[in-house]
Design an enzyme around this catalytic site. Structure first.
Site, PDB file in Angstrom:
ATOM      1  N   ARG A  90      19.108 -65.971 -69.160  1.00  0.00           N
ATOM      2  CA  ARG A  90      18.925 -66.253 -67.728  1.00  0.00           C
ATOM      3  C   ARG A  90      18.501 -67.702 -67.493  1.00  0.00           C
ATOM      4  NH1 ARG A  90      16.852 -60.847 -67.792  1.00  0.00           N
ATOM      5  NH2 ARG A  90      14.725 -61.612 -68.043  1.00  0.00           N
ATOM      6  N   SER A 106      17.215 -52.658 -78.893  1.00  0.00           N
ATOM      7  CA  SER A 106      16.749 -52.254 -77.571  1.00  0.00           C
ATOM      8  C   SER A 106      16.678 -50.740 -77.392  1.00  0.00           C
ATOM      9  CB  SER A 106      17.682 -52.857 -76.515  1.00  0.00           C
ATOM     10  OG  SER A 106      17.005 -53.020 -75.316  1.00  0.00           O
ATOM     11  N   THR A 142       4.753 -70.580 -83.405  1.00  0.00           N
ATOM     12  CA  THR A 142       4.054 -70.448 -84.686  1.00  0.00           C
ATOM     13  C   THR A 142       3.606 -71.834 -85.155  1.00  0.00           C
ATOM     14  OG1 THR A 142       6.012 -70.795 -86.032  1.00  0.00           O
ATOM     15  CG2 THR A 142       5.581 -68.528 -85.315  1.00  0.00           C
ATOM     16  N   GLY A 167       5.286 -60.007 -80.261  1.00  0.00           N
ATOM     17  CA  GLY A 167       5.229 -58.555 -80.477  1.00  0.00           C
ATOM     18  C   GLY A 167       4.182 -58.122 -81.493  1.00  0.00           C
ATOM     19  N   TYR A 189      -3.197 -44.978 -48.647  1.00  0.00           N
ATOM     20  CA  TYR A 189      -3.785 -43.643 -48.461  1.00  0.00           C
ATOM     21  C   TYR A 189      -3.009 -42.809 -47.454  1.00  0.00           C
ATOM     22  CZ  TYR A 189      -6.496 -39.969 -46.302  1.00  0.00           C
ATOM     23  OH  TYR A 189      -6.865 -38.762 -45.785  1.00  0.00           O
ATOM     24  N   ALA A 234       7.079 -66.537 -82.429  1.00  0.00           N
ATOM     25  CA  ALA A 234       6.931 -65.154 -82.884  1.00  0.00           C
ATOM     26  C   ALA A 234       6.253 -64.337 -81.791  1.00  0.00           C
ATOM     27  CB  ALA A 234       6.119 -65.094 -84.180  1.00  0.00           C
ATOM     28  N   PRO A 279       6.980 -75.826 -85.206  1.00  0.00           N
ATOM     29  CA  PRO A 279       7.346 -76.009 -83.796  1.00  0.00           C
ATOM     30  C   PRO A 279       8.738 -75.497 -83.416  1.00  0.00           C
ATOM     31  CG  PRO A 279       7.244 -78.137 -84.963  1.00  0.00           C
ATOM     32  CD  PRO A 279       6.719 -77.103 -85.902  1.00  0.00           C
ATOM     33  N   ASN A 307      11.287 -46.959 -78.634  1.00  0.00           N
ATOM     34  CA  ASN A 307      10.365 -46.375 -79.643  1.00  0.00           C
ATOM     35  C   ASN A 307       9.432 -45.384 -78.957  1.00  0.00           C
ATOM     36  OD1 ASN A 307      10.584 -49.265 -79.557  1.00  0.00           O
ATOM     37  ND2 ASN A 307       9.761 -49.350 -81.626  1.00  0.00           N
ATOM     38  N   CYS A 308       8.998 -45.766 -77.749  1.00  0.00           N
ATOM     39  CA  CYS A 308       7.988 -44.977 -77.054  1.00  0.00           C
ATOM     40  C   CYS A 308       8.501 -43.577 -76.716  1.00  0.00           C
ATOM     41  CB  CYS A 308       7.540 -45.702 -75.784  1.00  0.00           C
ATOM     42  SG  CYS A 308       7.134 -47.418 -76.110  1.00  0.00           S
TER      43      CYS A 308
END
Ligand SMILES: Cc1cc2nc3c(=O)[nH]c(=O)nc-3n(C[C@H](O)[C@H](O)[C@H](O)COP(=O)(O)OP(=O)(O)OC[C@H]3O[C@@H](n4cnc5c(N)ncnc54)[C@H](O)[C@@H]3O)c2cc1C
Length: 551
Positions: free
Chosen positions: A27, A44, A280, A289, A434, A287, A283, A47-48
Site C-alpha cells: 500500500r 496468513s 534489528t 511478532g 447506553y 523483525a 539497519p 492460528n487463533c
C-alpha cells in the site's frame, strides 16, 4: 523520494506479522518487488482459530485461511513461496539462502530490506518419554490435522492438557466439546498466569463446573507408554494421569535461529532485539511478532508477549519504517482475552502480583460485580471486575474481568484509557453508549471509576478480605437475613442496611469496623451513613461475592 526506497523486500514468515507487513508495504510502495517465504504449506492462516477447528466449532479447514498465495499475487502483486525454508542470512552480501522443501533445491535471493517474522516454537521440555507418540503441540494447521487424525484413529476419550495458559484452556474447552474427559496439569497454583489468583479462581470454578479436572501446583515429571494410543502422565508430586492424548501448552520460545546464526543482537529475554521502529541491530533487517522483544508498556523493561495483535501492528510499523515513515511501536501492555466455555476472561496492564513483584507500593485495587447491561432488561449477567490504580494520582494500572458477556468491551475501554495514561476520574466521566440491552446509564466502567474515586477522596475507606483481622475487628454484614443465612464472615454482626439508622446502638464502640454486603453497594451506603454519624468504618471491596475466591 520513492527512488531511495528499498526495491527488493523479502519477508520470512507469512502469517500474522509477515502478512500484515507485506500488505502494508504494497500500500505504501507500489513498485517494490515483495516476496514472502514460509516453510509451512499456508500463509496468513488463523492460528487463533486452531483450537476451535480441533473442537469442531470451525468445521471447514478452508475457513482458517485468511488469504492465500493467489490472493497475495492478484490483489497485492506479492509473490508467496510456501514450503520454502529460509536457511540462512548473509548480511554482508544482503542475501538469504532458501530451500524449496518440495524439491530440496536451494538458491540465493538478494534483498534491499529483509523482514523476519518467524514466530515462536512451542516448548517441549526434555522430560522422560517426551517423544512418545500421542504427545502434541499446536502451532499450525498441519499440527491441528495431526491431532485430529490421532483422536479419530484412537477414539480418544481422555486427554491431558499440560499448561493452564490461554492455549491450554482453549484446548481443554474444545476437547471437552468433543466429549473428551480433560485434565489440566499446571505447575503454578492457578490457571491463566496473567490473572491474579482470586480472579483465576473464578475461572477454575467454571472449568470444574464443566467437568474439567484441575491438577494445579504440580509439574509434569515424565510420560510412559501404555498400549498403543495410551499414555501415563507422571507428575512431580508422584501422581499418574492416564490419557489417550497429551497436549503440551506450556508456552513458546521466540524462533531466533536465523537471527542468531547471522549475528543479529538478541535481547535478555531471548528474543530478537529491535528498536521502536522494529529495526534489528542490522539497519537493513527488521523483525516483528513473537520472535522479538518489546518494551513492556507498564514497567518499561524488555519482554516477550506472543500475541497476534502486537505482531500485526509491528508488521505495519516495520513496513512504515522501511518506507521511510516515522511510526513507532508503543510497547505491549498485555491486553488479552480468552473464552473458557461460556466465560470471557480478559486482562490489560499490570496485575497485582506483577506490581508486588516489582516492589510497587503506590497502588490500590477495587472489585466490582456489575451486570453487563441494565439489570431490569432480560438476560442481565453479572461480571467480576478488578481495577488497579495509583494511590498517588489515580492513574489506571491494570484491569481484569471475568463474566459471561460484556467483559471484552470493558477491558478494551480500560486498555485504551491505560494507553492514554488515563485516571480513574476519566473512567468515572467516560461517556459510553447506553441503551438497556447494551449497558447501563452508569456503565460498569463509570462504576469502576466512581468507586476508585470515592476511595481516593476518602469518601469510602476500603479494606480487603486479605487484610488480617485483629482482636478489635468486627465484621458488619448489611445484607438481608436470608442472604446472611446462606454464608457470612465468621462472627459477623447482621444489620440490614435499611435498619442500620435505627440500630446504631448495637454497634460495638471503638472497633475496627469492616462492613460488607453482596457486592459492595449496600456496604457503600452503610459506610457513608456511619462515617457521617462519626463512626469510623471501612467497606470491604467487592463484598461477599469475591470472598470465596480469595486465597
Ligand atoms: C493455538 C493458538 C491460538 C492462539 N490464539 C491467540 C489469540 O486468541 N489471540 C492472540 O492475540 N494470539 C493468539 N495466538 C498467538 C498468535 O497466533 C501469534 O502471536 C502470532 O501468530 C504471531 O505472529 P508471527 O508473525 O510472529 O508468527 P507466526 O504467526 O507464528 O508466523 C510465523 C511463520 O514463520 C514461518 N517460519 C519460521 N521460520 C521460518 C524460516 N526459517 N523459513 C521460512 N518460514 C519460517 C513459520 O512456519 C510460520 O508460518 C495463538 C497462537 C496459537 C498457536
Amino acid at each position: 523520494m520513492k527512488k531511495s526506497l528499498p526495491q527488493r523486500i523479502l519477508i520470512v514468515g507469512g502469517v500474522a506479522g509477515g502478512a500484515a507487513c507485506a500488505a502494508r508495504l504494497r500500500r505504501l510502495h507500489e513498485t517494490a518487488e515483495i516476496s514472502i517465504f514460509d516453510r509451512g504449506p499456508h500463509v496468513s492462516f488463523a492460528n487463533c482459530g486452531l483450537p476451535y477447528f480441533i473442537g469442531g466449532i470451525i468445521e471447514d479447514e478452508a475457513d482458517l485461511l485468511v488469504a492465500d498465495a493467489k490472493l497475495f499475487r492478484e490483489r497485492f502483486n506479492i509473490q508467496v513461496h510456501t514450503r520454502t525454508d529460509v536457511l540462512s542470512i548473509d548480511r554482508e552480501s544482503r542475501t538469504i539462502e532458501v530451500c524449496d522443501l518440495s524439491t530440496g533445491e536451494k538458491h540465493i535471493e538478494a534483498y534491499d530490506a529483509l523482514v523476519l517474522s518467524p514466530g515462536a516454537t512451542p516448548l517441549r521440555p526434555p522430560l522422560p518419554g517426551i517423544d512418545l507418540p500421542g504427545i502434541f503441540t499446536l502451532r499450525n494447521i498441519p499440527d491441528s490435522e495431526t491431532i485430529k487424525k490421532w483422536m479419530e484413529e484412537y477414539h480418544t476419550t481422555k486427554a491431558v492438557v499440560v499448561g493452564g495458559g490461554f492455549i491450554g484452556l482453549e484446548m481443554a474447552e474444545n476437547l471437552a466439546h468433543r466429549g473428551i474427559e480433560v485434565s489440566i496439569i499446571e505447575m503454578l497454583d492457578q490457571v491463566m498466569p496473567p490473572l491474579d489468583p482470586e480472579i483465576a479462581a473464578i475461572v477454575e470454578e467454571h472449568l470444574r463446573d464443566h467437568g474439567v479436572h484441575l491438577a494445579l501446583g504440580d509439574g509434569v515429571a515424565g510420560f510412559e507408554a501404555l498400549e498403543a494410543g495410551r499414555l501415563i502422565v507422571k507428575t512431580q508430586s508422584g501422581k499418574s494421569h492416564e490419557a489417550d492424548i497429551v497436549i503440551l501448552a506450556i508456552g513458546v520460545r521466540p524462533e531466533t535461529t536465523l537471527a542468531k546464526n547471522s549475528g543479529l543482537e538478541i535481547g535478555s529475554r531471548g528474543g530478537v532485539r529491535v528498536d521502536e521502529q522494529m529495526r534489528t541491530s542490522d539497519p537493513k533487517i527488521w523483525a516483528v511478532g513473537d520472535a522479538v522483544e518489546v518494551r513492556d508498556w507498564n514497567f518499561g523493561f524488555d519482554t516477550l508477549v506472543p500475541l497476534a495483535g502486537p505482531a500485526a501492528r509491528q508488521g505495519r510499523i516495520a513496513a512504515d519504517s522501511i518506507c521511510g515513515r516515522a511510526s513507532t511501536f508503543r510497547g505491549v501492555q498485555g491486553t488479552a482475552i480468552c473464552g473458557v466455555f461460556d466465560l470471557q476472561v480478559a486482562a490489560t496492564g499490570c496485575s497485582e502480583k506483577a506490581l508486588r513483584r516489582a516492589g510497587d507500593q503506590d497502588f490500590e485495587k477495587i472489585y466490582l460485580h456489575p451486570t453487563q447491561h441494565a439489570g431490569y432488561y432480560p438476560g442481565a449477567k453479572r461480571m467480576h471486575l478488578k481495577l488497579l490504580f495509583r494511590k498517588s494520582d489515580g492513574s489506571i494500572l491494570g484491569a481484569q474481568g471475568v463474566g459471561k458477556d460484556g467483559v471484552d468491551r470493558r477491558i478494551d475501554v480500560i486498555a485504551m484509557a491505560i494507553q492514554k495514561r488515563g485516571t480513574v476520574y476519566d473512567l468515572a466521566e467516560a461517556e459510553l453508549c447506553y441503551a438497556p440491552q447494551f449497558g447501563g446509564a452508569k456503565d460498569p466502567i463509570n462504576f469502576a471509576g466512581m468507586i476508585a474515586s470515592n476511595l481516593l477522596s476518602g469518601d469510602m475507606p476500603l479494606v480487603h478480605w486479605t487484610e488480617p483481622t485483629t482482636p478489635s475487628t468486627t465484621f458488619l454484614d448489611v445484607r438481608e437475613p436470608s442472604e446472611f443465612a446462606q454464608g457470612h464472615a465468621e462472627g459477623a454482626l447482621n444489620i440490614p442496611v435499611g435498619e442500620l439508622r435505627h440500630r446504631l446502638s448495637e454497634l460495638p464502640a471503638d472497633r475496627d469496623l469492616r462492613v460488607y454486603c453482596a457486592v459492595g453497594q449496600r456496604g457503600y451506603l452503610a459506610t457513608r451513613l456511619l462515617i457521617q454519624r462519626g463512626i469510623p468504618v471501612r467497606n470491604i471491596s467487592g463484598g461477599w461475592a469475591i470472598a470465596p475466591y480469595i486465597r
